[in-house]
Structure formats: structure tokens, C-alpha cells
Design an enzyme around this catalytic site. Structure first.
Site, mmCIF file in Angstrom:
data_model
loop_
_atom_site.group_PDB
_atom_site.id
_atom_site.type_symbol
_atom_site.label_atom_id
_atom_site.label_comp_id
_atom_site.label_asym_id
_atom_site.label_seq_id
_atom_site.Cartn_x
_atom_site.Cartn_y
_atom_site.Cartn_z
ATOM 1 N N GLY A 83 -5.551 1.775 -4.913
ATOM 2 C CA GLY A 83 -6.042 2.924 -5.678
ATOM 3 C C GLY A 83 -7.007 3.743 -4.863
ATOM 4 O O GLY A 83 -7.152 3.548 -3.655
ATOM 5 N N HIS A 95 -19.521 0.560 -9.937
ATOM 6 C CA HIS A 95 -19.676 1.928 -10.444
ATOM 7 C C HIS A 95 -19.206 2.080 -11.890
ATOM 8 O O HIS A 95 -19.438 3.125 -12.501
ATOM 9 C CB HIS A 95 -19.012 2.909 -9.481
ATOM 10 C CG HIS A 95 -19.687 2.863 -8.150
ATOM 11 N ND1 HIS A 95 -20.967 3.320 -7.952
ATOM 12 C CD2 HIS A 95 -19.288 2.322 -6.960
ATOM 13 C CE1 HIS A 95 -21.338 3.086 -6.701
ATOM 14 N NE2 HIS A 95 -20.330 2.487 -6.075
ATOM 15 N N ASP A 111 0.888 -1.167 0.000
ATOM 16 C CA ASP A 111 0.000 0.000 0.000
ATOM 17 C C ASP A 111 0.920 1.209 0.000
ATOM 18 O O ASP A 111 2.139 1.070 0.157
ATOM 19 C CB ASP A 111 -0.924 0.004 1.244
ATOM 20 C CG ASP A 111 -2.236 0.728 0.945
ATOM 21 O OD1 ASP A 111 -2.186 1.900 0.543
ATOM 22 O OD2 ASP A 111 -3.307 0.103 1.083
ATOM 23 N N ASP A 156 3.954 3.742 -4.003
ATOM 24 C CA ASP A 156 2.990 4.667 -4.594
ATOM 25 C C ASP A 156 2.731 4.143 -6.004
ATOM 26 O O ASP A 156 3.655 4.040 -6.817
ATOM 27 C CB ASP A 156 3.618 6.070 -4.626
ATOM 28 C CG ASP A 156 2.705 7.098 -5.281
ATOM 29 O OD1 ASP A 156 1.673 6.713 -5.863
ATOM 30 O OD2 ASP A 156 3.056 8.294 -5.213
ATOM 31 N N LEU A 170 -6.011 -4.402 -5.517
ATOM 32 C CA LEU A 170 -7.084 -3.688 -4.815
ATOM 33 C C LEU A 170 -6.733 -2.213 -4.663
ATOM 34 O O LEU A 170 -7.577 -1.403 -4.301
ATOM 35 C CB LEU A 170 -7.277 -4.259 -3.401
ATOM 36 C CG LEU A 170 -7.448 -5.763 -3.225
ATOM 37 C CD1 LEU A 170 -7.434 -6.111 -1.737
ATOM 38 C CD2 LEU A 170 -8.750 -6.217 -3.849
ATOM 39 N N SER A 192 -10.668 4.628 -3.810
ATOM 40 C CA SER A 192 -11.769 3.668 -3.786
ATOM 41 C C SER A 192 -13.171 4.282 -3.779
ATOM 42 O O SER A 192 -14.158 3.556 -3.626
ATOM 43 C CB SER A 192 -11.614 2.739 -2.588
ATOM 44 O OG SER A 192 -11.802 3.477 -1.415
ATOM 45 N N TYR A 215 -14.598 8.007 -10.732
ATOM 46 C CA TYR A 215 -14.135 6.733 -10.160
ATOM 47 C C TYR A 215 -14.608 5.548 -11.019
ATOM 48 O O TYR A 215 -13.816 4.654 -11.357
ATOM 49 C CB TYR A 215 -14.684 6.635 -8.726
ATOM 50 C CG TYR A 215 -14.581 5.282 -8.090
ATOM 51 C CD1 TYR A 215 -13.352 4.740 -7.752
ATOM 52 C CD2 TYR A 215 -15.729 4.537 -7.810
ATOM 53 C CE1 TYR A 215 -13.268 3.484 -7.165
ATOM 54 C CE2 TYR A 215 -15.656 3.297 -7.220
ATOM 55 C CZ TYR A 215 -14.419 2.771 -6.898
ATOM 56 O OH TYR A 215 -14.332 1.533 -6.324
HETATM 57 C C1 15L Z 1 -17.303 0.974 -4.298
HETATM 58 O O1 15L Z 1 -16.779 0.755 -5.386
HETATM 59 C C2 15L Z 1 -16.550 1.602 -3.204
HETATM 60 O O2 15L Z 1 -15.179 1.261 -3.217
HETATM 61 C C3 15L Z 1 -17.153 1.326 -1.852
HETATM 62 O O3 15L Z 1 -16.588 2.226 -0.919
HETATM 63 C C4 15L Z 1 -18.683 1.458 -1.863
HETATM 64 O O4 15L Z 1 -19.032 2.787 -2.122
HETATM 65 C C5 15L Z 1 -19.249 0.546 -2.926
HETATM 66 O O5 15L Z 1 -18.644 0.796 -4.169
HETATM 67 C C6 15L Z 1 -20.776 0.668 -3.061
HETATM 68 O O6 15L Z 1 -21.257 0.853 -4.185
HETATM 69 O O7 15L Z 1 -21.470 0.531 -2.058
#
Ligand code: 15L
Length: 267
Positions: A71, A111, A32, A49, A69, A73, A134
């Protein structure tokens, strides 16, 4: 897999996997940007990094598989997303390729497809419909994975993770909840299944309300144990305390869709 690298060791998923994965893979290098506060004695850790190619080359050296994993998030400013999830993800795939890493499991996200309406059931072959910068970065990571698989023969699995945790937190999460042990199953398929080339799986448990057709994961033997409806009362009680979100409630990505939303104003 003799030796694997897991990036994002200090994040929510990484922290939980530090308890679950050592029973499966005996030799894990955790990484990390900063050392996790709760790093246990005996856990092998290297800071890096992701935006620094030289540092990423060091963490991938000598491993056979990577679980990426690391990055940014959640939604954030473009500079932060660009640095960690665009440049960082490129550095990870490129240095893994140069180092001869055989397999990568990439933590994508729901997302990447967040703007599909909730009443639409989607599989893994739909066009991406990101709900945020994101989400765009996760679609980019999936595309990079496909490139390194198709052009360079790397075996790549992208997990479109719903919401990882011990229980579903609200109504939306009843559809997208991922039990940590089910995530371990998906990682194992990505790192071990002989027929993996390039695959996308939904990172979701066996939830009655799911919006996603996860038959592709089941084809590879995924048998999720988690059932969100066992937590329905708790999740709905939490939902009742949330403010109304008419846009977020229309789409799978929830608040990531309503955040900064102004499509209605443009006519
Ligand atoms: C994600 O991709 C996020 O990393 C996490 O923090 C939540 O927001 C999750 O989606 C979600 O959709 O609940």
C-alpha cells in the site's frame, strides 16, 4: 503455516523481511506492484496492483496466511491513499476470505492514533485519532480486519507499527522504534499463536520512552529485544539538526500532525 504471502515486498519493511522471514517460513510468495530491483534468485514473486481485485485473487490463491504490508506508506493525495489503502486493503481481505486464507497480519501504523498527545500513555483499546489521510486508511484497515474476524472467523492481527529500522532516527523514534527482529516475533504471533482471533499490537520494541501500553502483545508471548535508549546519543544528535516543529512535538504522530495543520486558525 506451510505457505504465506507477503505483500509490499519492495518497500522498506518488505525488503528487510525478505532477509529475515525465509529462515522462519520455507515457502513465501512475495508480491508488490513492481518487481523489487534486488529480487534474489529463488525468491518467489508475483506482481499485483492491490486495486485490481482479479490480480489480488491470484496472489492469495493457495496460501494459508498473509502478511499485508503493501500500500501507500506515508501521507499522500487522497486518490493514491484511496486506491492503494482503501480499495487495495478491501480487495486483500475480501479475496483472502474467498480463498479460505486462515490468517492475516495487517501492517497498521502509529498514525492511526497519531493525534494522542505525547504525555498520554495509550493501549490498544483507545478510539483511533488519525493524524493524516494515511492514518485514516490504517484505521480503516483495522476495522476491516475486525469485520473479517468477527463475521467470517478469519484470524487477524493488526500491528500498529511505530518506526521500523536498524536504529531510532530522532527523539520521537526513541519512543516508537521497532527493531526488525521484533517485527518478526510479532508476525509469528499473528500467524501461529493458537488463541489469535482479532488482536491489535503496537509494533514497538522495548523502548524506555514508549507512549504505548503493549501488554496485549506481551500476553501472547512477545518479548522485544530492541532497546532504543542504546542509541539515545545518536538519535538526539540527529534531532538537534531538525527544524523546530511545535505542533508535531506535541503529538505522537509528529510531522504527520503538523503537516497541513490549521486547526488554530479556525478558532
Ligand atoms: C509510518 O507509518 C510510515 O510508514 C513510516 O514511513 C514512518 O513515517 C513511520 O510511520 C513513523 O511514524 O516514523
Amino acid at each position: 503455516m506451510k505457505k504465506i504471502l507477503v505483500t509490499g515486498a519492495a518497500g522498506g519493511i518488505g525488503t528487510r523481511l525478505r532477509k529475515l522471514l525465509p529462515g522462519v517460513y520455507p515457502d513465501i510468495r512475495w508480491s508488490d506492484i513492481h518487481k523489487p530491483d534486488d529480487l534474489a534468485a529463488g525468491e518467489s514473486f508475483m506482481a499485483a496492483d492491490l486495486a485490481d481485485l482479479g490480480a489480488v485473487e491470484k496472489i492469495v490463491a493457495g496460501v494459508e496466511g498473509v502478511v499485508h504490508l503493501g500500500g501507500f506508506s506515508v501521507e499522500g493525495p487522497w486518490d493514491a491513499i484511496h486506491r492503494a489503502n482503501i480499495v487495495g486493503c478491501y480487495n486483500l481481505f475480501e479475496s483472502a476470505y474467498r480463498a479460505g486464507v486462515k490468517r492475516v497480519v495487517f501492517a497498521s501504523s502509529n498514525h492511526a492514533v497519531g493525534f494522542y498527545p505525547r504525555e498520554k500513555r495509550i493501549g490498544v483499546d483507545v478510539t483511533t485519532r488519525p493524524d493524516s489521510r494515511y492514518g485514516v486508511s490504517k484505521a480503516f484497515g483495522e476495522a476491516l480486519g475486525a469485520l473479517y474476524a468477527d463475521k467470517h472467523g478469519m484470524r487477524v492481527t493488526c500491528l500498529r507499527i511505530g518506526n521500523f529500522g536498524e536504529s531510532p532516527l530522532d527523539k520521537r523514534r526513541l519512543a516508537i522504534w521497532l527493531k526488525p527482529e521484533d517485527m518478526v516475533q510479532l508476525i509469528r504471533i499473528g500467524l501461529e499463536h493458537r488463541d489469535i482471533r482479532f488482536e491489535i499490537f503496537y509494533g514497538v520494541s522495548d523502548n524506555a520512552d514508549s507512549w504505548w501500553d503493549n501488554s496485549n502483545a506481551r500476553r501472547f508471548g512477545y518479548k522485544p529485544l530492541g532497546k532504543a535508549e542504546e542509541f539515545r546519543d545518536h538519535a538526539m544528535a540527529a534531532q538537534a539538526k531538525l527544524p523546530p516543529d511545535p505542533i508535531g512535538e506535541r503529538y505522537q504522530g509528529g510531522p504527520f500532525c503538523s503537516d497541513e495543520y490549521d486547526a488554530d486558525k479556525r478558532g
